[in-house]
Design an enzyme around this catalytic site. Sequence first.
Site, short mmCIF file in Angstrom:
data_model
loop_
_atom_site.label_atom_id
_atom_site.label_comp_id
_atom_site.label_asym_id
_atom_site.label_seq_id
_atom_site.Cartn_x
_atom_site.Cartn_y
_atom_site.Cartn_z
N ARG A 126 2.73 7.34 1.19
CA ARG A 126 1.54 7.73 1.93
C ARG A 126 1.35 9.23 1.82
O ARG A 126 2.33 9.98 1.78
CB ARG A 126 1.69 7.42 3.43
CG ARG A 126 1.27 6.04 3.85
CD ARG A 126 -0.25 5.82 3.73
NE ARG A 126 -0.61 4.47 4.10
CZ ARG A 126 -0.54 3.40 3.31
NH1 ARG A 126 -0.14 3.51 2.05
NH2 ARG A 126 -0.89 2.20 3.75
N GLU A 148 -6.58 12.01 1.78
CA GLU A 148 -7.30 11.33 0.71
C GLU A 148 -8.54 10.62 1.26
O GLU A 148 -8.55 10.25 2.43
CB GLU A 148 -6.38 10.33 -0.02
CG GLU A 148 -5.90 9.17 0.84
CD GLU A 148 -4.92 8.26 0.11
OE1 GLU A 148 -3.93 8.75 -0.45
OE2 GLU A 148 -5.17 7.04 0.12
N HIS A 197 -4.63 6.13 -5.46
CA HIS A 197 -4.09 5.11 -4.54
C HIS A 197 -4.28 3.70 -5.11
O HIS A 197 -4.97 2.87 -4.51
CB HIS A 197 -4.75 5.24 -3.16
CG HIS A 197 -3.91 4.64 -2.05
ND1 HIS A 197 -3.88 5.14 -0.77
CD2 HIS A 197 -3.09 3.56 -2.05
CE1 HIS A 197 -3.07 4.40 -0.03
NE2 HIS A 197 -2.58 3.43 -0.78
C1 GLV Z 1 -1.11 0.51 0.31
O1 GLV Z 1 -1.11 1.69 0.36
C2 GLV Z 1 -0.44 -0.33 1.23
O2 GLV Z 1 0.09 0.15 2.24
O3 GLV Z 1 -0.42 -1.55 1.00
#
Ligand code: GLV
Length: 329
Positions: free
Chosen positions: A235, A264, A282
């Site tokens: 993250r 982001e 991401h």
């Molecule tokens: C993606 O970032 C997730 O947490 O699945």
Amino acid sequence: MQKILVARPMFPDVIERLKQYFDVDANEGDVLSADEFTRRLADKDGALTAGDMVGAVQIAAAPRLRAVANMAVGFNNFDVAAFNAANVLGTNTPDVLNESTADFGWALMMAAARRIAESEHFLRAGQWNRWSYDSFLGSDIYGSTLGVIGMGRIGQALARRARGFGMRVCYHNRSRVAPEIEAELNAEYRSKEALLREADHVVLVLPYTKENHHTIGAAELALMKPTATLTNIARGGIVDDAALAVALRERRIAAAGLDVFEGEPSVHPDLLTVPNVVLTPHIASATEATRRAMANLAADNLIAALGVGPRAGRPPNPVNPDVLGKARA
Ligand code: GLV
């Protein structure tokens, strides 16, 4: 019929499944602003989100809301204390994304170590005019030491991949994993500091919490080897992106691979100008099969949490199971 909000554009067949049970308000456009999200949630019984912030304000504005299903394993966009205070159930989508996400972490680590994005830009820019013994020298993966911070399901999937690359594996986690898992993965526990000093390739796979904010900042980067790489598939906010950009620019570490960013979809402007970082938007779980599995699991969770369908009342992935069966407060 109960009403739900699907906050982000979604696979049409998943929307059709949800329509068998609910009156669906599907956002097919851009990400909703916080105000618009709160307004659209106000008359709903449930919601399917993907990173949208849900806290006390949104819950107070939506008196019928009983369940929110996040299409992600991470749920740092939920204020779980606010969910508990109002007996609203939150759910996530663990497990179905483990292998795709680990594959992507591996790809990003290799791209950073072997300078794939940087050298591709060079080629595309028409700058390649000769082979040279010292062009784009990188760091080896095979036979090196992998350092995994966050030894949950995805961290373990990464560690399993290390075997085929002849790597040693060290890991750091809030608590040590069971001895049989350490033995299976051939992974040795280290303090964060020892891991950062020892690893050739550090991969971050820990959840974002207040305690994990800037787990990697200037002090931690200073412990790493100048030949090491850092990969973040966890993250934004776990890494201090400004400090990382400085470390990359000054070559205090060799390279980084980042799939997630503080704030982001904005990216720290300094990261956009350093060459030795691979940046992706991401997408670690983004394969067709895995995203479909995540969407369907989020739908299963929402259907069950709102008391309908074959698993009524028994959603597979509650993040705050203590509120199951309690009336909305
Ligand atoms: C993606 O970032 C997730 O947490 O699945």
